[in-house]
Design a protein around this motif. Structure first.
Motif, PDB file in Angstrom:
ATOM      1  N   ASP A 209       0.962  -1.200   0.083  1.00  0.00           N
ATOM      2  CA  ASP A 209       0.060  -0.142  -0.126  1.00  0.00           C
ATOM      3  C   ASP A 209       0.684   1.153   0.029  1.00  0.00           C
ATOM      4  O   ASP A 209       2.126   1.143   0.314  1.00  0.00           O
ATOM      5  CB  ASP A 209      -0.969   0.024   1.217  1.00  0.00           C
ATOM      6  CG  ASP A 209      -2.042   0.888   1.433  1.00  0.00           C
ATOM      7  OD1 ASP A 209      -2.331   1.723   0.128  1.00  0.00           O
ATOM      8  OD2 ASP A 209      -2.795   0.799   2.273  1.00  0.00           O
ATOM      9  N   HIS A 210       0.245   2.295  -0.312  1.00  0.00           N
ATOM     10  CA  HIS A 210       0.963   3.715  -0.187  1.00  0.00           C
ATOM     11  C   HIS A 210       2.270   3.603  -1.084  1.00  0.00           C
ATOM     12  O   HIS A 210       3.274   4.339  -0.731  1.00  0.00           O
ATOM     13  CB  HIS A 210       1.223   4.030   1.252  1.00  0.00           C
ATOM     14  CG  HIS A 210       0.101   4.007   2.107  1.00  0.00           C
ATOM     15  ND1 HIS A 210       0.184   3.321   3.219  1.00  0.00           N
ATOM     16  CD2 HIS A 210      -0.671   4.903   2.262  1.00  0.00           C
ATOM     17  CE1 HIS A 210      -0.967   3.338   3.713  1.00  0.00           C
ATOM     18  NE2 HIS A 210      -1.614   4.291   3.304  1.00  0.00           N
ATOM     19  N   LEU A 211       2.096   2.962  -2.324  1.00  0.00           N
ATOM     20  CA  LEU A 211       3.003   3.133  -3.400  1.00  0.00           C
ATOM     21  C   LEU A 211       2.949   4.535  -4.031  1.00  0.00           C
ATOM     22  O   LEU A 211       1.951   5.033  -4.379  1.00  0.00           O
ATOM     23  CB  LEU A 211       2.758   2.005  -4.590  1.00  0.00           C
ATOM     24  CG  LEU A 211       3.067   0.492  -4.059  1.00  0.00           C
ATOM     25  CD1 LEU A 211       2.518  -0.302  -4.848  1.00  0.00           C
ATOM     26  CD2 LEU A 211       4.648   0.448  -4.093  1.00  0.00           C
TER      27      LEU A 211
ATOM     28  N   ALA B 107       6.202   3.171   0.893  1.00  0.00           N
ATOM     29  CA  ALA B 107       5.240   1.983   0.968  1.00  0.00           C
ATOM     30  C   ALA B 107       4.928   1.205   2.308  1.00  0.00           C
ATOM     31  O   ALA B 107       5.804   1.303   3.242  1.00  0.00           O
ATOM     32  CB  ALA B 107       5.778   1.012   0.006  1.00  0.00           C
ATOM     33  N   THR B 108       3.886   0.678   2.289  1.00  0.00           N
ATOM     34  CA  THR B 108       3.557  -0.195   3.764  1.00  0.00           C
ATOM     35  C   THR B 108       3.106  -1.531   3.171  1.00  0.00           C
ATOM     36  O   THR B 108       2.674  -1.682   1.995  1.00  0.00           O
ATOM     37  CB  THR B 108       2.259   0.299   4.165  1.00  0.00           C
ATOM     38  OG1 THR B 108       2.262   1.780   4.286  1.00  0.00           O
ATOM     39  CG2 THR B 108       2.165  -0.236   5.677  1.00  0.00           C
ATOM     40  N   ILE B 109       3.918  -2.479   3.911  1.00  0.00           N
ATOM     41  CA  ILE B 109       3.592  -3.868   3.540  1.00  0.00           C
ATOM     42  C   ILE B 109       2.639  -4.374   4.436  1.00  0.00           C
ATOM     43  O   ILE B 109       3.094  -4.589   5.601  1.00  0.00           O
ATOM     44  CB  ILE B 109       4.990  -4.665   3.456  1.00  0.00           C
ATOM     45  CG1 ILE B 109       6.078  -4.008   2.831  1.00  0.00           C
ATOM     46  CG2 ILE B 109       4.898  -6.017   3.083  1.00  0.00           C
ATOM     47  CD1 ILE B 109       5.989  -4.061   1.174  1.00  0.00           C
ATOM     48  N   ASN B 110       1.712  -4.949   4.013  1.00  0.00           N
ATOM     49  CA  ASN B 110       0.569  -5.486   5.114  1.00  0.00           C
ATOM     50  C   ASN B 110       0.530  -7.218   4.749  1.00  0.00           C
ATOM     51  O   ASN B 110       0.196  -7.383   3.507  1.00  0.00           O
ATOM     52  CB  ASN B 110      -0.813  -4.990   4.856  1.00  0.00           C
ATOM     53  CG  ASN B 110      -0.751  -3.562   4.954  1.00  0.00           C
ATOM     54  OD1 ASN B 110      -1.210  -2.943   6.203  1.00  0.00           O
ATOM     55  ND2 ASN B 110      -0.645  -2.863   3.889  1.00  0.00           N
ATOM     56  N   ILE B 111       0.779  -7.886   5.591  1.00  0.00           N
ATOM     57  CA  ILE B 111       0.647  -9.274   5.608  1.00  0.00           C
ATOM     58  C   ILE B 111      -1.114  -9.615   6.047  1.00  0.00           C
ATOM     59  O   ILE B 111      -1.368  -9.333   7.149  1.00  0.00           O
ATOM     60  CB  ILE B 111       1.541 -10.246   6.502  1.00  0.00           C
ATOM     61  CG1 ILE B 111       2.943  -9.810   6.184  1.00  0.00           C
ATOM     62  CG2 ILE B 111       1.198 -11.557   6.326  1.00  0.00           C
ATOM     63  CD1 ILE B 111       3.524 -10.110   4.756  1.00  0.00           C
TER      64      ILE B 111
END
Ligand code: CTP
Ligand code: ZN
Length: 154
Positions: free
Chosen positions: A18-20, A81-85
């Motif tokens: 997200d937030h790319l 960017a945010t990485i969400n699992i």
């Protein structure tokens, strides 16, 4: 976020990037080596209005988590960017990408004479600069906008 605003469906298991930075979604797919042939479910949103950024891209990959090298390269093209699992529809882990001091693998050196492009068992290694990457072997520079064209697609 209301149902009305949800543009890309939620996923059951996998990773939401997200937030790319707007315009980076297709480069992210390239970094992850995703071209659809692997059969995984992939959803992308481009130029989505966002509170934090004026516009953002988002990539959702089902049934897959990312390696640290992939996350490191993502940080070069999208520092916010945010990485969400996601597991069973819940966000079980969320982290911001961090700009590492160096990245290994994933990107290949543009210098054809670089040792990393010879038939030697030498993995690529780049120092992370504010606007790109510098090869740790030959010093060639890959600018931020050139990362996507210099991926190691093996
Ligand atoms: N998401 C998804 N599928 C799920 C759960 C979440 O696709 N089963 C997506 C959401 O749509 C969102 C991202 O994963 O784009 C992060 O989810 P969440 O933490 O619930 O949203 P926010 O609180 O808005 O995230 P942030 O604070 O990072 O902006
Ligand atoms: Zn090199």
């Amino acid at each position: 976020m209301s149902e009305k605003e949800l543009r890309v469906s939620k996923i059951r298991d996998g990773t939401v990037i997200d937030h790319l930075a707007a315009g980076q979604a297709l480069n992210v797919l390239a970094i992850l080596g995703i071209d659809g042939s692997g059969g995984e479910g992939v959803s992308i949103g481009m130029n989505i209005p966002s509170d934090r950024l004026a516009r953002k891209d988002i990539v959702k990959v089902e049934g897959r988590e990312l390696s640290q090298s992939e996350v490191d390269v993502l940080s070069v093209i999208s520092p916010e960017a945010t990485i969400n699992i996601i597991r069973d529809y819940e966000v079980v882990d969320k982290k911001r990408v961090e700009r590492p001091e160096e990245v290994t693998g994933v990107v290949s050196c543009p210098n054809r004479n670089c040792i990393t492009n010879a038939d030697e068992p030498v993995a690529s290694r780049f120092e992370v600069l504010s606007d790109g990457l510098r090869c740790g072997y030959c010093g060639d520079i890959v600018r931020e906008g050139e990362v996507a064209e210099n991926l190691d697609v093996s």
